[in-house]
Design a protein around this motif. Structure first.
Motif, PDB file in Angstrom:
ATOM      1  N   THR A  49       0.836  -1.204   0.000  1.00 12.79           N
ATOM      2  CA  THR A  49       0.000   0.000   0.000  1.00 12.79           C
ATOM      3  C   THR A  49       0.866   1.247   0.000  1.00 12.79           C
ATOM      4  O   THR A  49       0.647   2.169  -0.800  1.00 12.79           O
TER       5      THR A  49
ATOM      6  N   ALA B  85      -3.574   6.657   1.431  1.00 14.87           N
ATOM      7  CA  ALA B  85      -3.754   5.259   1.007  1.00 14.87           C
ATOM      8  C   ALA B  85      -4.020   4.369   2.208  1.00 14.87           C
ATOM      9  O   ALA B  85      -4.888   3.486   2.161  1.00 14.87           O
ATOM     10  N   TYR B  86      -3.308   4.610   3.298  1.00 12.85           N
ATOM     11  CA  TYR B  86      -3.502   3.793   4.498  1.00 12.85           C
ATOM     12  C   TYR B  86      -4.869   4.062   5.111  1.00 12.85           C
ATOM     13  O   TYR B  86      -5.546   3.135   5.561  1.00 12.85           O
TER      14      TYR B  86
ATOM     15  N   VAL C  25      -7.304   2.046   3.206  1.00 12.31           N
ATOM     16  CA  VAL C  25      -7.211   0.629   3.557  1.00 12.31           C
ATOM     17  C   VAL C  25      -7.912   0.359   4.885  1.00 12.31           C
ATOM     18  O   VAL C  25      -8.662  -0.609   5.016  1.00 12.31           O
TER      19      VAL C  25
END
Length: 189
Positions: free
Chosen positions: A70, A90-91, A94
């Motif tokens: 990621t 992005a995290y 997720v």
């Protein structure tokens, strides 16, 4: 019905194990629950993996690899503050879309601490190696600056803890986690 290969079955076990361990932890998850989720017998499960510990470590490694990927994909071609924001965003995505990944991370850290407290030093070696791969993937886009990498990882762990405790978006506890002007100045060194 299409038969799965052993590799495909192993993959399904790792995915199922991540979900089960994320909820119940190492000690609170039975191999029976994992086998049931996959749709195999326990003896077959142990033909694929030699032990519960091996299943857990495979799930943990997958979790760290997914998190590392990621960050790596988010930061391609970016540096400094741009990389930081891309990886953080992005995290965040997720965590929202795959909460079991976050919970598996947290269960992994707990399991390592518990195993090492019981004298099982080897349990954490794989996890620490995965953590260092994660560190390196973050470190380079942040200009290989130890302070910036440490800060990013520390904020990430704080986010993990707050999400794990169930703080909802918009709660005042999140206010201090958004990038500020003082962070921007430090990253542009």
């Amino acid at each position: 019905m299409v038969r799965m290969s052993a590799d495909e079955r192993r993959e399904s076990v790792v995915r199922a194990a991540m979900s089960e361990f994320a909820r119940g932890g190492y000690h609170g998850t039975s191999t029976e629950a994992i086998a049931r989720r996959v749709g195999v017998s326990q003896p077959y499960l142990f033909r694929l993996f030699p032990s519960k510990k091996a299943i857990f470590l495979a799930a943990s490694e997958r979790c760290m690899n997914d998190t590392t990927r990621t960050f790596a994909e988010a930061s391609v071609g970016l540096e400094g503050e741009e990389a930081l924001h891309a990886m953080a965003n992005a995290y965040t995505k997720v965590i929202a879309e795959q909460p079991e990944l976050l919970m598996m991370q947290m269960q992994t850290y707990v399991a390592v601490a518990a195993a090492e407290a019981e004298g099982d030093e080897g349990f954490g070696e794989s996890v620490r190696a995965g953590w260092m791969r994660l560190w390196d993937v973050v470190h380079l886009p942040l200009g290989a600056d130890v302070d910036d990498t440490t800060t990013f990882m520390a904020y990430g762990m704080l986010v993990n803890c707050l999400v794990s405790m169930g703080f909802p978006p918009g709660h005042r506890v999140w206010e201090g986690l958004y990038p500020s002007a003082r962070t921007k100045g430090r990253l542009e060194k």
